[in-house]
Write a protein that holds these residues in place. Structure first.
Motif, PDB file in Angstrom:
ATOM      1  N   ALA A 163     -40.950   9.130-103.830  1.00 48.38           N
ATOM      2  CA  ALA A 163     -41.795  10.093-103.428  1.00 48.38           C
ATOM      3  C   ALA A 163     -40.913  11.536-103.614  1.00 48.38           C
ATOM      4  O   ALA A 163     -41.442  12.663-103.691  1.00 48.38           O
ATOM      5  N   THR A 164     -39.639  11.345-103.979  1.00 40.35           N
ATOM      6  CA  THR A 164     -38.722  12.748-103.914  1.00 40.35           C
ATOM      7  C   THR A 164     -38.568  12.972-105.363  1.00 40.35           C
ATOM      8  O   THR A 164     -37.731  13.874-105.598  1.00 40.35           O
ATOM      9  N   THR A 165     -38.867  12.093-106.506  1.00 34.34           N
ATOM     10  CA  THR A 165     -38.545  12.352-107.686  1.00 34.34           C
ATOM     11  C   THR A 165     -39.697  12.721-108.818  1.00 34.34           C
ATOM     12  O   THR A 165     -39.434  12.966-110.062  1.00 34.34           O
ATOM     13  N   GLY A 166     -40.843  12.910-107.864  1.00 35.03           N
ATOM     14  CA  GLY A 166     -41.886  13.282-108.990  1.00 35.03           C
ATOM     15  C   GLY A 166     -42.598  12.133-109.605  1.00 35.03           C
ATOM     16  O   GLY A 166     -43.121  12.289-110.826  1.00 35.03           O
ATOM     17  N   TRP A 167     -42.275  10.789-109.307  1.00 32.89           N
ATOM     18  CA  TRP A 167     -42.662   9.755-109.786  1.00 32.89           C
ATOM     19  C   TRP A 167     -44.079   9.717-109.957  1.00 32.89           C
ATOM     20  O   TRP A 167     -44.862   9.191-110.977  1.00 32.89           O
ATOM     21  N   GLN A 168     -44.869   9.903-109.057  1.00 36.02           N
ATOM     22  CA  GLN A 168     -46.480   9.720-109.025  1.00 36.02           C
ATOM     23  C   GLN A 168     -46.976  10.641-109.943  1.00 36.02           C
ATOM     24  O   GLN A 168     -47.844  10.200-110.933  1.00 36.02           O
ATOM     25  N   SER A 169     -46.443  11.826-110.227  1.00 37.25           N
ATOM     26  CA  SER A 169     -47.182  12.816-111.063  1.00 37.25           C
ATOM     27  C   SER A 169     -46.872  12.174-112.549  1.00 37.25           C
ATOM     28  O   SER A 169     -47.716  12.141-113.574  1.00 37.25           O
ATOM     29  N   PHE A 170     -45.558  11.756-112.949  1.00 40.30           N
ATOM     30  CA  PHE A 170     -45.530  11.063-114.077  1.00 40.30           C
ATOM     31  C   PHE A 170     -46.117   9.852-114.552  1.00 40.30           C
ATOM     32  O   PHE A 170     -46.730   9.569-115.592  1.00 40.30           O
TER      33      PHE A 170
END
Length: 218
Positions: A163-170
């Motif tokens: 959740a803190t790394t922009g994983w979902q957007s990628f």
């Protein structure tokens, strides 16, 4: 009063004057030294504060730069992917002419290789795309030592930090790409994001716009 007494008295007076001046000069010297020391301390403290402020500003700038790089990498990836797919999305789904099974397989293999190259071009700013014929999967491997690869490697090692790394957007963009593959090429093909720390691990996979594997949810 004789001449000798006058001389002696004069010397005594001068000696007392010198002693008085000396006693007065010492406190003055001490006061001057104290004021000088205070000024030096103030200058030193001012320099320390200035250095601390510069260090804080530098760390803040580096942190902002990392966030900007991560966002820029995702924007470039989306733009390149969109441009590549615009070139192929207008084409019809590939039709294999009715010939022998061997000829059909060869023709399909050529088309798969060609489409893998188009995906590789779309993702050329962030990684390489290869095709696994056995699993019918297009596999994306990120370039090492990039901001995006570092963020993904964190998720690979610690999925709870996704959740803190922009994983979902990628990964949402990868899922969209898998849907485009099904319409611009052929349905039934998987898009896989391979590990940064271990290139054989599948961190994320989607087929025809549907998520199959997500390491952050395992």
């Amino acid at each position: 009063m004789s001449q000798r007494q006058r001389v002696t008295l004069s010397r005594t007076v001068k000696q007392r004057q010198r002693a008085t001046q000396s006693q007065t000069a010492i406190p003055r010297q001490r006061a001057t030294q104290f004021r000088t020391a205070i000024r030096h301390q103030r200058v030193t403290l001012s320099r320390i504060v200035s250095q601390h402020q510069r260090a804080t500003q530098f760390r803040t700038a580096i942190q902002r730069q990392r966030v900007t790089l991560s966002r820029t990498a995702i924007r470039h990836q989306r733009a390149a992917m969109q441009k590549s797919f615009e070139n192929v999305s207008g084409s019809r789904t590939i039709e294999i002419p009715t010939t022998s099974a061997e000829d059909q397989q060869q023709a399909l293999s050529l088309q798969e290789t060609k489409y893998a190259r188009s995906l590789d071009t779309a993702y050329q700013q962030i990684g390489d795309v290869s095709f696994d014929e056995k699993t019918k999967a297009f596999q994306l491997r990120l370039y090492a030592k990039t901001q995006l690869a570092e963020s993904v490697s964190v998720v690979e090692a610690h999925p709870s930090q996704a959740a803190t790394t922009g994983w979902q957007s990628f990964t949402n963009s990868l899922k969209t790409t898998s849907k485009t593959i099904g319409t611009a090429f052929k349905p039934g093909y998987t898009l896989e994001l391979m590990g940064v720390n271990n290139s054989q691990n599948i961190l994320y996979a989607a087929k025809d716009g549907k998520e199959l594997i997500n390491i952050a949810e395992q």
